[in-house]
Design an enzyme around this catalytic site. Sequence first.
Site, PDB file in Angstrom:
ATOM      1  N   ASN A 163      90.777  52.651  38.892  1.00 22.17           N
ATOM      2  CA  ASN A 163      90.145  52.127  37.675  1.00 22.17           C
ATOM      3  C   ASN A 163      89.517  53.298  36.926  1.00 22.17           C
ATOM      4  O   ASN A 163      88.536  53.875  37.388  1.00 22.17           O
ATOM      5  CB  ASN A 163      89.086  51.092  38.070  1.00 22.17           C
ATOM      6  CG  ASN A 163      88.321  50.539  36.881  1.00 22.17           C
ATOM      7  OD1 ASN A 163      88.417  51.049  35.765  1.00 22.17           O
ATOM      8  ND2 ASN A 163      87.544  49.501  37.117  1.00 22.17           N
ATOM      9  N   CYS A 172      84.217  49.269  30.660  1.00 24.43           N
ATOM     10  CA  CYS A 172      85.673  49.225  30.834  1.00 24.43           C
ATOM     11  C   CYS A 172      86.396  48.566  29.647  1.00 24.43           C
ATOM     12  O   CYS A 172      87.616  48.692  29.527  1.00 24.43           O
ATOM     13  CB  CYS A 172      86.043  48.512  32.129  1.00 24.43           C
ATOM     14  SG  CYS A 172      85.469  49.385  33.599  1.00 24.43           S
ATOM     15  N   HIS A 183      93.435  46.186  31.185  1.00 25.20           N
ATOM     16  CA  HIS A 183      92.555  47.155  31.861  1.00 25.20           C
ATOM     17  C   HIS A 183      92.863  47.122  33.351  1.00 25.20           C
ATOM     18  O   HIS A 183      93.014  46.052  33.942  1.00 25.20           O
ATOM     19  CB  HIS A 183      91.095  46.790  31.601  1.00 25.20           C
ATOM     20  CG  HIS A 183      90.151  47.504  32.509  1.00 25.20           C
ATOM     21  ND1 HIS A 183      90.135  48.876  32.622  1.00 25.20           N
ATOM     22  CD2 HIS A 183      89.209  47.038  33.379  1.00 25.20           C
ATOM     23  CE1 HIS A 183      89.211  49.219  33.511  1.00 25.20           C
ATOM     24  NE2 HIS A 183      88.647  48.126  33.985  1.00 25.20           N
TER      25      HIS A 183
END
Lengths: 77, 352
Positions: free
Chosen positions: B286, B116, B256
């Site tokens: 996500n 990520c 993020h």
Amino acid sequence: MYDILVNVLTGTFQVQPELVSPEATPAALGLDSLFVVELSLVLERDPGLVIDHNELADAATLADIARLMQDKAGASV
Amino acid sequence: MRDRGVPASVLVGVGSCLPSRRVANEELAERLGRSPEWMFQRSGIRFRHVVEPGTTSGDLAVAAGREALAEAAAGDVAAVVVATTSPDRPCPGTAPRVASRLGLAGAAALDVQAVCAGFVYALGVAQGLIAAGTADSALVIGTDALSLSVAPDDPTSMLFGDGAGAVVLRSGHREEPGALGRCVLDSDGEGRDLITLRGGGTEERSAARAVPADPYLRLQGREVFRRAVEHMASASRAALDAAGWKPRDVDRIVPHQANARITAMLAERLSMAADRALANIEHVGNTSAASIPILLDHARRAGDLQPGHRVLLTAFGGGLTWGATTLVWPHLTPSALTHSGETTCTTSWSTS
């Protein structure tokens, strides 16, 4: 320490004050398992108590959490 | 990077692609044994987009990259850096094929695997290529289709959506709007088990006993939450120091999109007003390495990101890896490009 905890719960976590009691569990206040991580981060910043979230997860009630906070505060003096 | 003789990397184009299939919490509730509201309270997510059979992370990357190139009016770029944890194949990398499909013959092309945090890492790699003079421009793409990597009955699966986002960087001066600040990058391999997909690697293939490894992505939520907040906060402070900015100078944080509650705690840690942290997690989940460029594209189209805004980007991911950087948002004109190619995309998360 219990009063500090209550302030954090009713302020940062927006818990309804009438639900708060020493015997209450986080789950009874509508707080889930991520709550202990959030509480750990909040307490670390103010009042500066470093408490691992796993220790907080082992504390069953608000009184237990306050006791843990007191122990950590005493240990850091 | 402080040396005035070193070329800066200037952002000149943005694009994104979400697969058109949109999955609401209600669709997952029975399978996961959780209510739609529980999922939202837990994560801030109500919807995520997922790929249809036959669509890959490379397909999404091509669509996002094409859009960013169109805005940059860049017929060619010298490098293509693709951040992904869900490549089309374990070998070769996804980037060379993406470059070919975009007509970028002769471009250097490589993948970056930092889960990520991949997009911030890829920015750092591209910035290095430009600073060294290896490339005068770069297409940086974050793309992931982790809906294909999560166990269908694992509550973790509610977190992930698929998508791609891209930016074009070109060589320029560090005083220009759009010039990236220092990319602060950090890691801790001791935490690799906190976010991991064990199957498919040499650990499994070289094991003495032929026991299949877990083929699904797993994460340990509480510890990941804590470390995400702490590490993104520390990287953000370092990136702000490098830029000579104080937290109060930041107009927008683009974090993020892991969990809305992580973003809230991060803002609190940095003493920044929560409304300065941009978010689209409610609508897209996500999207791993794609989350930051998708959010950049959505926010500038929505007017939440304006020219002159001082912007902080920060991410945390498996590895563990984390990083942050800064830029002043430049004047850009979103591309009117419609996706007439092989991938059906949407560039907005509106419910229409």
